[in-house]
Design a protein around this motif. Structure first.
Motif, PDB file in Angstrom:
ATOM      1  N   THR B 724       0.951  -1.166  -0.208  1.00 44.02           N
ATOM      2  CA  THR B 724      -0.047   0.084  -0.248  1.00 44.02           C
ATOM      3  C   THR B 724       0.997   1.262  -0.081  1.00 44.02           C
ATOM      4  O   THR B 724       2.160   1.152   0.013  1.00 44.02           O
ATOM      5  CB  THR B 724      -0.838   0.071   1.149  1.00 44.02           C
ATOM      6  N   GLY B 725       0.094   2.389  -0.146  1.00 43.71           N
ATOM      7  CA  GLY B 725       0.914   3.635  -0.009  1.00 43.71           C
ATOM      8  C   GLY B 725       1.155   4.020   1.453  1.00 43.71           C
ATOM      9  O   GLY B 725       1.840   5.115   1.536  1.00 43.71           O
ATOM     10  N   ASN B 726       0.430   3.327   2.494  1.00 39.77           N
ATOM     11  CA  ASN B 726       0.758   3.816   3.926  1.00 39.77           C
ATOM     12  C   ASN B 726       1.981   3.045   4.351  1.00 39.77           C
ATOM     13  O   ASN B 726       2.248   1.958   4.308  1.00 39.77           O
ATOM     14  CB  ASN B 726      -0.554   3.422   4.491  1.00 39.77           C
ATOM     15  N   GLN B 727       2.442   3.661   5.624  1.00 40.48           N
ATOM     16  CA  GLN B 727       3.205   2.913   6.202  1.00 40.48           C
ATOM     17  C   GLN B 727       2.854   2.103   7.399  1.00 40.48           C
ATOM     18  O   GLN B 727       1.577   2.319   7.926  1.00 40.48           O
ATOM     19  CB  GLN B 727       4.036   4.083   7.039  1.00 40.48           C
ATOM     20  N   LEU B 728       3.374   0.928   7.303  1.00 44.20           N
ATOM     21  CA  LEU B 728       2.842   0.051   8.431  1.00 44.20           C
ATOM     22  C   LEU B 728       3.639   0.329   9.667  1.00 44.20           C
ATOM     23  O   LEU B 728       4.964   0.112   9.690  1.00 44.20           O
ATOM     24  CB  LEU B 728       3.183  -1.702   7.909  1.00 44.20           C
ATOM     25  N   GLN B 729       3.019   0.214  10.819  1.00 51.20           N
ATOM     26  CA  GLN B 729       3.642   0.763  11.857  1.00 51.20           C
ATOM     27  C   GLN B 729       3.519  -0.495  13.141  1.00 51.20           C
ATOM     28  O   GLN B 729       2.711  -1.339  13.088  1.00 51.20           O
ATOM     29  CB  GLN B 729       3.094   1.978  12.474  1.00 51.20           C
ATOM     30  N   PHE B 731       5.381  -3.104  13.546  1.00 51.82           N
ATOM     31  CA  PHE B 731       5.522  -4.248  12.699  1.00 51.82           C
ATOM     32  C   PHE B 731       6.153  -5.232  13.620  1.00 51.82           C
ATOM     33  O   PHE B 731       7.289  -4.918  14.143  1.00 51.82           O
ATOM     34  CB  PHE B 731       5.986  -4.069  11.372  1.00 51.82           C
ATOM     35  N   ALA B 732       5.883  -6.419  13.764  1.00 52.42           N
ATOM     36  CA  ALA B 732       6.567  -7.357  14.732  1.00 52.42           C
ATOM     37  C   ALA B 732       6.302  -8.866  13.952  1.00 52.42           C
ATOM     38  O   ALA B 732       5.570  -9.061  13.606  1.00 52.42           O
ATOM     39  CB  ALA B 732       6.264  -7.417  15.931  1.00 52.42           C
ATOM     40  N   ALA B 733       7.427  -9.509  14.044  1.00 53.40           N
ATOM     41  CA  ALA B 733       7.466 -11.037  13.341  1.00 53.40           C
ATOM     42  C   ALA B 733       7.989 -11.690  14.418  1.00 53.40           C
ATOM     43  O   ALA B 733       9.300 -11.564  14.556  1.00 53.40           O
ATOM     44  CB  ALA B 733       8.063 -11.093  12.071  1.00 53.40           C
ATOM     45  N   ALA B 734       7.287 -12.577  15.135  1.00 49.25           N
ATOM     46  CA  ALA B 734       7.861 -13.517  16.116  1.00 49.25           C
ATOM     47  C   ALA B 734       7.912 -14.995  15.711  1.00 49.25           C
ATOM     48  O   ALA B 734       6.616 -15.449  15.246  1.00 49.25           O
ATOM     49  CB  ALA B 734       7.239 -13.027  17.495  1.00 49.25           C
ATOM     50  N   VAL B 735       8.712 -15.825  15.773  1.00 46.89           N
ATOM     51  CA  VAL B 735       8.817 -17.348  15.480  1.00 46.89           C
ATOM     52  C   VAL B 735       8.545 -17.676  16.867  1.00 46.89           C
ATOM     53  O   VAL B 735       9.163 -17.603  18.003  1.00 46.89           O
ATOM     54  CB  VAL B 735      10.190 -17.584  14.942  1.00 46.89           C
ATOM     55  N   SER B 736       7.397 -18.767  16.794  1.00 47.69           N
ATOM     56  CA  SER B 736       7.422 -19.519  18.174  1.00 47.69           C
ATOM     57  C   SER B 736       6.967 -20.842  17.759  1.00 47.69           C
ATOM     58  O   SER B 736       6.641 -21.068  16.610  1.00 47.69           O
ATOM     59  CB  SER B 736       5.994 -18.854  18.684  1.00 47.69           C
ATOM     60  N   LEU B 737       7.423 -21.926  18.819  1.00 51.77           N
ATOM     61  CA  LEU B 737       7.395 -23.477  18.375  1.00 51.77           C
ATOM     62  C   LEU B 737       6.046 -23.804  18.799  1.00 51.77           C
ATOM     63  O   LEU B 737       5.665 -23.478  19.878  1.00 51.77           O
ATOM     64  CB  LEU B 737       8.401 -23.891  18.842  1.00 51.77           C
ATOM     65  N   GLN B 758       8.894  -0.580  11.351  1.00 56.51           N
ATOM     66  CA  GLN B 758       7.937  -0.021  10.415  1.00 56.51           C
ATOM     67  C   GLN B 758       8.213  -0.376   8.847  1.00 56.51           C
ATOM     68  O   GLN B 758       9.428  -0.584   8.736  1.00 56.51           O
ATOM     69  CB  GLN B 758       8.401   1.573  10.293  1.00 56.51           C
ATOM     70  N   ILE B 759       7.338  -0.444   8.169  1.00 54.67           N
ATOM     71  CA  ILE B 759       7.625  -0.732   6.712  1.00 54.67           C
ATOM     72  C   ILE B 759       6.801   0.566   5.953  1.00 54.67           C
ATOM     73  O   ILE B 759       5.648   0.723   5.974  1.00 54.67           O
ATOM     74  CB  ILE B 759       7.230  -1.922   6.273  1.00 54.67           C
TER      75      ILE B 759
END
Lengths: 146, 923
Positions: B724-729, B731-737, B758-759
Motif C-alpha cells: 500500500t501507500g501507507n506506512q505499516l507501524q 510491525f513485529a514478526a515473532a517465531v514460536s514453536l 516500520q515498513i
C-alpha cells in the motif's frame, strides 16, 4: 496396533452397589468411581428385549443380568461379544457351584474368595481357564489349604 | 493341629463385622461402626507385638473390606506385606489381595513386595508361585516388568512347572509385555513359545493369547504359529463333544480356544502353503456346516458359544477376502440370523454383514437383504440394533438402491434417537451426494434433511450443498426455486435461512422472472426471517442483500433503507455494524460496473473430498472405512465456504481502501483480522519440495520466503513487502514453536536481529532467522506477524503463518547398495518402526517423476536396489542435534489398480509415520 483385552469386570446390584470390581487397566480412584456409576446407568435402563452388548465410551460392555445382579465385562469394540457373554455365564456357573447356589450375600461375605475365583478364570485382561471342572478342582484344593 | 478358627475360610470376626455394617440403619451409623473398627485395628497393630498370623490376616481383610466400601485406608500396608512372608496359603492370599487392590505402584513398600514375590515365584509350591504371578499380573507396573521380565518366561517353558503355573505365567508375561515391550527379549525363544500350541494340556487359551500379542509385536518371529494354529483348530472343529471332556461347554468343544485361534490367524495373511491353506478353508467350512446341523441343546449357552466361533470364523473369512464361496456362505448364514428371535444375533449379524458389504465377493449377496434391514430399522426396539441397521444400509448403498435407502433413512430420522441423528444426517448427506445422478434429488434431500433434523445439520453439510450448487450449473435454478419454496414455511430452521440466503444471493435472478418470486418478494421473504436469526446468520443475510443490490438494481433503495437503519448501523454486534456500514457505502459510492465486479457470482469451488466425509470418518472410524473405497483421503477444508466468502469480502474491502481513507466513525481495514482473512496463504506443505516462494499475500502485504538447510542448521530469509501507500507501524514478526515443551525444545531459534518496526508504503524489508533442529519434530514453527495499519486505529492486527521448516528439510540422502539397503531394512523390522499406507495414485504413475519428488523431499532415490524396477526405494538420515534418524522408504506402484503401497521404516517409529503421511499425498 489394536489391543483386545478385558478392561474391567464389574458386578453390581440394581441399586448400584458394587459387589466386585476388577480392573485390568490403570485408572485412578475417581475415574473408577465414575466408570462404576456410568456402567450402572447404562445397563440398568436396558430390558430383556435389548442386546447384551452396549457401546460404552470407546469400548463396549458385554453384560448379563442374574436376578438382581449385573455382571459386566468391558472389552474393545472389535472383540468377540458372544465369547465374553458366555465367559460371564461360565464364571457364574462356577460361583454357583463353589458357593452352592450363589446369592448376592455370598459375594458380600466372601468377597476375598470371589477375587480368587476371578483370578483363576481371568488374568491380565484375558481368559485364563475355561474348564469348570478344572477351576472347581483348583478352588477346592485351595479351600483345604491352611 | 490347627484350631477350627484358623481354617482358611472361616474368619468369624470378619463375618460379624460385615453383618454389623449391613445392619446399620444410616450412613452415620455405618461411619461410626467403621471408625470404631479402625481404632480397634490400629490399636491391635500398634500394641500387641505378638499378633498372630491369623489375626493379622483377619484385620488386614477387614481393612480391605472398609476400603472397598469407599473409605480411605492409611495404615495396615506394612502388616499386609508381612503376610506375604507367611508360610500359610490363606495368609499369603489375603496379603497379596490387599496389595493388588490397594497398594499403588509408587509405594515405598514396592521393593519389599518385589522381594517377597521373588521368594514365592521360586517356591516349590505351585500355589505360592501362582499367587506371586497373579500379583505381578494384577499390578503390572513398569517396575514389575523390569524385575520379572526375565523370570516369568523361564516358568513358561520350564519342564517342571505345572499346567496351572504355565497358564498364569503366560498371561503374567503378556501383561508385562503390554506394560513394557522393550523389557523382554523374546525373539530367541519364539519357536519354543510357538510350540506351546502343540502342548497336550488344554491350557492353551492363555498361551494363544500370549502368542497373539507377540505376533502383533513382531509378526516375522512368530509366523510359524500359523500352521500350528490351523492344525490345532482343525483338531477342535472335527472333534466330537466327548473328545475334549473338560473343555466342552454345552456340547461345543473348546469355544474360547477356537475363538482365540481364529483371532490369532487374523494377524497374518492367508497361509501360502497349499496344504495349510486347504486345511484352514476346510475348518472354516466345517464351522459353517455345523450351523446348519440341528442343535444339540436348546439352551442359549449352546447356541451362543457355537455362534461365538461362527462369528469369529466369519471375521477370518472377511480378513482372508479371497474365498468367494466362503464369503457368500457367510452372508447367507448371517441372512438367516437377521430374522432370528434373539436380539443379540440380529445385532451381530447386522454388524458382521456391514463388513461383508465391503468385499467385492459378497457385496451383492449382502444387498439381497435390503428389505429385511430396512424393516429392522423400522421395528427393532433396541437403538443399538437400529444403529447397526443404519450402518449396514449405508454400507450396502449403491447407485441402484440409493434413492430407496436414502428415503428410508430420512423417514427414520424423524423418530431416530437423538444420539444417532447427527451421524445419520452425515450419512444421508454423503450418500445423496455420492450417488446423485440428478442434482435436483440431491438438493431436495439436503433441504429435507434441514427440515427434518435442522439442529443436527452441521456446518459441513450445509456448506457442502452450497458448494455443489455453485459448482453445478444444472442445479442452480432448481436450487433457487426450491429454497424459495422452503423459506415460505412459517417456521423454518435457521440452517434453511442460511442456505436460502446464500443461494438466493447468488442465483435469485434465475427465478426473479416469476412474479411470485420477484426480487422484492425474495427480499421480503428473507428479511422476514432476519430478526429471528443469530448474528452469524444475519451477517450472511447482509451479504445476500448487497448481492441483491447488484442482481436487482430496482430494489436498491429498499435494501439501502434496511442497511442504513439504526438497528444495523448501531448494532451492538460489531460484525453486523461493520457489514451494514460497508455495504451501504459500497452501494452508494461505487458505479454499477464496479459493484458488478466486486459482487460477481462466486467462482466454482475446487473439487475435493467432502469435508462431511472427513467428519464422519472422525466420528466413526471403524464402521465407515469399508464403504469409502474410491474416495481420496481427507483434505482439511473445514469451512472452505466461509473462507471464500470472506475472501470475497476482503476483496471488497481492499478495493474500498483504494478510494477511501478511514473515516472518523471508525472504519478500519482489517488487515489480518481472523474474520476477514487472507487472500492467499500458501499451505506450508507446498514447501515440502521447495525452499522459496510466497508465503502469504493479500491486497496489502506480501511475505516471501527463501530458506537454506544444512545438516541440523537452517537459515530462513523473510521478505515483507508493503503493497500500500501507507506506512505499516509497530510491525513485529515473532517465531514460536507450536506444541513444544519449553524445557526441551525441538528447535532452537536465534534471530540475528529484530525485524524493522516500520515498513514504508511500497517498500520491502528483509529479516533472517537462524535455527537448529534439536530433535525430531512434526508440524512447523509459527510465524506471528502483527502491525498497526493506521495510526489512529488502536487495535493491532495479526496473523499467524507457518514457517516452511519441516522435518524433511533436515534430511540428507544416503546412497547404498542393495545388500546394505535390505540388511538395514530387516534390522528395522519391529512393527513400531514401520508405517505402511496403501492409497490411490493422485498423479499418473511415473517412476521418473516419483524419483524426482523423492530427491526433492531429501532422500536418495536408490538405483539397482529393488529387484522390481518399477518400485522406488530411498534412504535418508534426519540430522538433529541430539540424534541421527535413519529412514528407509519403499514405494510400490500397482499400475492396473492405480494404487501405491508406501512403506517407510525408521529407527524412530514416529519419523516413519510422519514421512509416510507427508508423502502419501504427493504420488
Amino acid at each position: 496396533s489394536c489391543i483386545n483385552m478385558i478392561r474391567f469386570i464389574l458386578i453390581q446390584n440394581r441399586a448400584g452397589k458394587t459387589r466386585l470390581a476388577k480392573w485390568y487397566m490403570q485408572f485412578d480412584d475417581d475415574e473408577k468411581q465414575k466408570l462404576i456409576e456410568e456402567v450402572h446407568a447404562v445397563v440398568t435402563v436396558r430390558d430383556a428385549k435389548h442386546t447384551n452388548f452396549v457401546e460404552f465410551r470407546n469400548f463396549k460392555i458385554v453384560y448379563r443380568r442374574y436376578a438382581g445382579l449385573y455382571f459386566c465385562i468391558c472389552v474393545d469394540v472389535t472383540d468377540n461379544n458372544l465369547a465374553y457373554l458366555e465367559a460371564i455365564h461360565n464364571f457364574v456357573e462356577v460361583l454357583n457351584e463353589y458357593f452352592h447356589n450363589v446369592c448376592e450375600l455370598d459375594l458380600v461375605f466372601n468377597f476375598y474368595k470371589v477375587y480368587t475365583v476371578v483370578d483363576e478364570m481371568f488374568l491380565a485382561g484375558e481368559i485364563r481357564e475355561t474348564s469348570q471342572t478344572k477351576v472347581i478342582q483348583q478352588l477346592l484344593m485351595l479351600q483345604n489349604l491352611e | 493341629m490347627p484350631t477350627v478358627s484358623s481354617r482358611g475360610d472361616a474368619m468369624r470376626g470378619l463375618a460379624v463385622f460385615i453383618s454389623d455394617i449391613r445392619n446399620c440403619k444410616s450412613k452415620e451409623a455405618e461411619s461410626k461402626r467403621i471408625n470404631k473398627e479402625l481404632a480397634n485395628i490400629r490399636s491391635k497393630f500398634k500394641g500387641d507385638k505378638t499378633l498372630d498370623g491369623y489375626s493379622k490376616k483377619k484385620y488386614v481383610c477387614k481393612l480391605l473390606f472398609i476400603f472397598l466400601l469407599g473409605h480411605d485406608i492409611d495404615f495396615g500396608h506394612m502388616e499386609a506385606v508381612n503376610l506375604l512372608s507367611s508360610n500359610k496359603y490363606t495368609e499369603k492370599q489375603i496379603g497379596y489381595l490387599f496389595i493388588s487392590v490397594l497398594v499403588s505402584s509408587n509405594s515405598d513398600l514396592m521393593k519389599l513386595i518385589i522381594q517377597n514375590i521373588k521368594n514365592d515365584i521360586s517356591s516349590p509350591k505351585p500355589v505360592h508361585v501362582n499367587l506371586a504371578l497373579h500379583c505381578i499380573a494384577n499390578i503390572g507396573s513398569v517396575e514389575m516388568s523390569e524385575a520379572f521380565g526375565q523370570e516369568v518366561p523361564k516358568l513358561l517353558v520350564s519342564a517342571h512347572a505345572s499346567a496351572s503355573v504355565k497358564q498364569s505365567a503366560a498371561l503374567c508375561l503378556l501383561r508385562l509385555i503390554r506394560t513394557l515391550p522393550e523389557a523382554m527379549t523374546y525373539a530367541e525363544w519364539a519357536s519354543r513359545v510357538i510350540h506351546l500350541l502343540n502342548d497336550q494340556h488344554m491350557w492353551l487359551t492363555a498361551a494363544t493369547s500370549l502368542i497373539h500379542t507377540l505376533s502383533q509385536l513382531s509378526p516375522g518371529d512368530y509366523k510359524g504359529c500359523v500352521s500350528l494354529a490351523v492344525s490345532r483348530l482343525s483338531r477342535i472343529v472335527t472333534s466330537t463333544y466327548t473328545d475334549l471332556q473338560d473343555y466342552t461347554y454345552y456340547f461345543v468343544p473348546a469355544p474360547w480356544l477356537s475363538v482365540k485361534l481364529l483371532r490369532l490367524l487374523q494377524c497374518y495373511p492367508v497361509p501360502e502353503e497349499p496344504a495349510v491353506r486347504g486345511r484352514l478353508v476346510e475348518c472354516l467350512e466345517t464351522i459353517l456346516n455345523k450351523c446348519q446341523e440341528p442343535p444339540k441343546s436348546k439352551k442359549v449357552q449352546h447356541s451362543n458359544s457355537k455362534n461365538a466361533v461362527l462369528f469369529e470364523a466369519i471375521n477370518l473369512i472377511i480378513h482372508i477376502d479371497s474365498e468367494p464361496n466362503l464369503l457368500v456362505r457367510a452372508c447367507n448364514q448371517l441372512g438367516q440370523f437377521l430374522q432370528h428371535r434373539e436380539t443379540n444375533l440380529r445385532y451381530l449379524a447386522l454388524e458382521s454383514m456391514c463388513l461383508l458389504a465391503g468385499s467385492e465377493f459378497s457385496a451383492d449377496a449382502v444387498k439381497k437383504h435390503r428389505e429385511t434391514v430396512i424393516n429392522a430399522l423400522k421395528t427393532e426396539r433396541d437403538v443399538s440394533v437400529r444403529q447397526r441397521a443404519v450402518d449396514l444400509l449405508y454400507a450396502m448403498c449403491d447407485k441402484t438402491n440409493s434413492e430407496e435407502i436414502v428415503a428410508e433413512m430420512l423417514a427414520y430420522l424423524k423418530k431416530a434417537d437423538y444420539a444417532i441423528r447427527e451421524e445419520m444426517v452425515l450419512k444421508v448427506a454423503i450418500l445423496s451426494e455420492k450417488y446423485a445422478s440428478d442434482y435436483t434429488w440431491y438438493v431436495d434431500t439436503i433441504l429435507k434433511l434441514i427440515r427434518v433434523a435442522g439442529d443436527y445439520v452441521s456446518e459441513e453439510v450445509w456448506h457442502r450443498v452450497i458448494q455443489i450448487v455453485i459448482n453445478r450449473d444444472d442445479a442452480q435454478g432448481y436450487a433457487a426455486k426450491t429454497v424459495f419454496e422452503n423459506l415460505q414455511a412459517p417456521a423454518c430452521h435457521e440452517n434453511m435461512v442460511k442456505v436460502g440466503g446464500y443461494i438466493l444471493g447468488e442465483f435469485g435472478n434465475l427465478i426473479a422472472g416469476d412474479e411470485r418470486s420477484s426480487p422484492l418478494v425474495q427480499f421480503n421473504l428473507l428479511h422476514s426471517k432476519f430478526h429471528l436469526c443469530t448474528p452469524s446468520t444475519r451477517a450472511l443475510l447482509l451479504s445476500t442483500y448487497i448481492k441483491f443490490i447488484n442482481l436487482f438494481p430496482e430494489i436498491k433503495p429498499t435494501i439501502q433503507n434496511v442497511l442504513q437503519n439504526n438497528n444495523q448501523l448501531r448494532n451492538a454486534d460489531v460484525e453486523l455494524q461493520q457489514r451494514a456500514l460497508e455495504y451501504s457505502q459500497l452501494s452508494s459510492i461505487t458505479s454499477q460496473d464496479v459493484l458488478a465486479t466486486v459482487l460477481e457470482e462466486m467462482p466454482p469451488f475446487p473439487e475435493r473430498e467432502s469435508s462431511i466425509l472427513a467428519k464422519l470418518k472422525k466420528k466413526k472410524p471403524a464402521s465407515v472405512q469399508v464403504s469409502l473405497v474410491g474416495y481420496h483421503s481427507p483434505i482439511l477444508a473445514p469451512s472452505l465456504l466461509l473462507v471464500s466468502l470472506t475472501v470475497q469480502m476482503s476483496l471488497i474491502r481492499a478495493y474500498f481502501s483504494l478510494f477511501y481513507q478511514p473515516t472518523s466513525i471508525g472504519y478500519h481495514l482489517a488487515l489480518f483480522s481472523p474474520t476477514y482473512p487472507l487472500m492467499h496463504k500458501t499451505p506450508v506443505l507446498l514447501f515440502m519440495f521447495k525452499n522459496s516462494g510466497v508465503l502469504f499475500e493479500n491486497a496489502l502485504i506480501q511475505v516471501g520466503v527463501k530458506c537454506e538447510f544444512k545438516e541440523q542448521y537452517g537459515r530462513v530469509g523473510l521478505f515483507f513487502g508493503n503493497k500500500t501507500g501507507n506506512q505499516l507501524q509497530n510491525f513485529a514478526a515473532a517465531v514460536s514453536l507450536a506444541q513444544t515443551n519449553p524445557h526441551n525444545p525441538q528447535i532452537n531459534v536465534a534471530t540475528q536481529k529484530e525485524p524493522p518496526s516500520q515498513i514504508d508504503g511500497g517498500a520491502q524489508v528483509q529479516h533472517f532467522i537462524n535455527l537448529e533442529c534439536i530433535s525430531m519434530f512434526s508440524g512447523s514453527p509459527n510465524l506471528q506477524l502483527r502491525c498497526d495499519f493506521f495510526t489512529n486505529y488502536p487495535a493491532p492486527q495479526q496473523v499467524t503463518l507457518k514457517l516452511p521448516v519441516i522435518i524433511n528439510k533436515f534430511m540428507e540422502g544416503v546412497d547404498m547398495n542393495s545388500g546394505d539397503f535390505f540388511s538395514r531394512w530387516k534390522q528395522l523390522g519391529q512393527p513400531t518402526q514401520e508405517t505402511q499406507k496403501i492409497f490411490q495414485a493422485r498423479h499418473p504413475i511415473d517412476t521418473e517423476a516419483a524419483r524426482t519428488k523423492l530427491t526433492g523431499f531429501g532422500m536418495c532415490a536408490l538405483t539397482n536396489v529393488d529387484p522390481n524396477p518399477e518400485n522406488l526405494v530411498g534412504s535418508g538420515i534426519i540430522k538433529t542435534k541430539t540424534s541421527q534418524i535413519g529412514c528407509l522408504l519403499r514405494l510400490e506402484p500397482n499400475k492396473q489398480a492405480k494404487m501405491y503401497r508406501l512403506t517407510v521404516r525408521s529407527s524412530v517409529g514416529e519419523a516413519a509415520a510422519l514421512i509416510c503421511s507427508m508423502l502419501e499425498e504427493h504420488f
